[in-house]
Design an enzyme around this catalytic site. Structure first.
Site, short mmCIF file in Angstrom:
data_model
loop_
_atom_site.label_atom_id
_atom_site.label_comp_id
_atom_site.label_asym_id
_atom_site.label_seq_id
_atom_site.Cartn_x
_atom_site.Cartn_y
_atom_site.Cartn_z
N GLU A 111 10.56 -38.02 -44.75
CA GLU A 111 11.35 -37.31 -43.75
C GLU A 111 11.73 -35.92 -44.27
O GLU A 111 10.94 -35.00 -44.18
CB GLU A 111 12.56 -38.17 -43.35
CG GLU A 111 12.13 -39.47 -42.66
CD GLU A 111 13.28 -40.30 -42.17
OE1 GLU A 111 14.01 -39.84 -41.28
OE2 GLU A 111 13.45 -41.43 -42.68
N MET A 112 12.92 -35.78 -44.87
CA MET A 112 13.34 -34.45 -45.31
C MET A 112 13.11 -34.21 -46.80
O MET A 112 13.20 -33.08 -47.27
CB MET A 112 14.81 -34.24 -44.91
CG MET A 112 14.99 -34.29 -43.40
SD MET A 112 16.71 -34.38 -42.83
CE MET A 112 17.21 -32.66 -42.99
#
Length: 324
Positions: A111-112
């Site tokens: 994700e991040m």
């Protein structure tokens, strides 16, 4: 109407209280900035809003989200709208509240792809963030922390509620606001047993249930390698158990289910009939229930996109989005 009032609750028009986290104006404004802040990701490209787009029903309308290195995530992104009313967050309930949820995607490699200390360094590098954290968390010696970031995002997300749907107006006593077909769909929704899992304020999100109570869907809808809550509890009874998806604003959040493999709401209703109720619903029944579900779309939050602080020479540089 009386039966529905006993099963469901309207979305309130005021922001709800959040456990152990006062929802102040300063905290909400900071949380809004952080929700849209792509520099929380190592690439400086992905923000919370990337997968929970507030202009698209609070999700990304993809089968599964695309994250760091263009990696495809394992599950469909749930909507952030009205998430404050859920018993827990994520499809498997592994986050007890929105604070815990906010921390997960920031650190997830698909994700991040960032780390708490790196996030704190980034935020501390910009004077405006230091000032806003100090105002949002007064009296703290070091207010710019990963925990406080999560609290600020939770406070903002608590404001993302969608009151005044036509169904809410019906629950509040306005009988003519629903058509005869929509009322018939509601009656079927209750009588067939849909409300057994999808009840309460969010019409779901309040409990965990096996996907495939009566008949397991095919592997295209229920991937065999994702055993849901079992991955959290390691309890055999939790195999292929998931949190019941909230149905608020469901007409805005296709595709459906944790796999994101069903794009039509009507098809999702048919799948639920067979897998959860053990009944092949007729075309008319599917149409009526689907018609009712469209009444669950509430007033969407109007959020002004924030102007974010400019990076400084001390702000860490973005990492390359290397394909995974």
């Amino acid at each position: 109407m009386e039966e529905a009032q006993g099963m469901f609750e309207p979305i309130p028009s005021v922001v709800p209280a959040v456990k152990d986290n006062a929802v102040t104006h300063e905290k909400v404004e900071l949380g809004k900035m952080l929700f849209f802040e792509p520099r929380l990701s190592s690439s400086h490209l992905i923000s919370c809003n990337t997968c929970h787009n507030l202009g698209m029903g609070g999700d990304d309308n993809l089968e599964t989200s695309i994250g760091h290195g263009w990696a495809k995530g394992p599950r469909n992104a749930p909507t952030v709208l009205n998430a404050v009313f859920n018993i827990a967050q994520f499809w498997d309930g592994r986050a007890e509240d929105l604070k815990a949820q906010a921390k997960g995607p920031i650190q997830a490699g698909v994700e991040m792809n960032n780390k708490p200390h790196a996030v704190e360094v980034t935020l501390n590098s910009m004077p405006e963030y230091r000032e806003r954290f100090a105002r949002a968390f007064p009296g703290e010696d070091k207010p710019v922390t990963f925990d406080n970031l999560a609290k600020a995002i939770e406070a903002f997300e608590a404001t993302l509620i969608t009151p005044a749907s036509r169904f809410d107006q019906y629950l509040e006593g306005n009988d003519p606001v629903l058509t005869a077909e929509e009322k018939e769909g509601l009656r079927l929704f209750m009588d067939k047993g849909c409300a057994g899992c999808h009840a309460g304020r969010n019409l779901g999100g309040e409990g965990y249930f096996p996907f495939g109570v009566m008949e397991k869907p095919g592997a295209d809808i229920l991937p065999p390698n994702d055993q849901g809550r079992f991955q959290v509890t390691q309890t055999a009874d939790d195999s292929y158990v998931f949190r019941a998806g909230p149905l608020r604003n469901i007409a805005l959040t296709a595709p459906y289910f944790h796999s994101g493999m069903v794009w039509e709401l009507r098809q999702a209703v048919a799948v639920m009939g067979e897998s959860q109720l053990g009944e092949k619903l007729s075309d008319k029944e599917i149409d009526l229930i689907t018609t009712f579900l469209h009444t669950l779309t509430g007033e969407q939050p109007r959020v002004e996109y924030p102007i974010l602080p400019v990076s400084t020479p001390e702000t860490p540089l973005p990492q390359e989005m290397v394909a995974q």
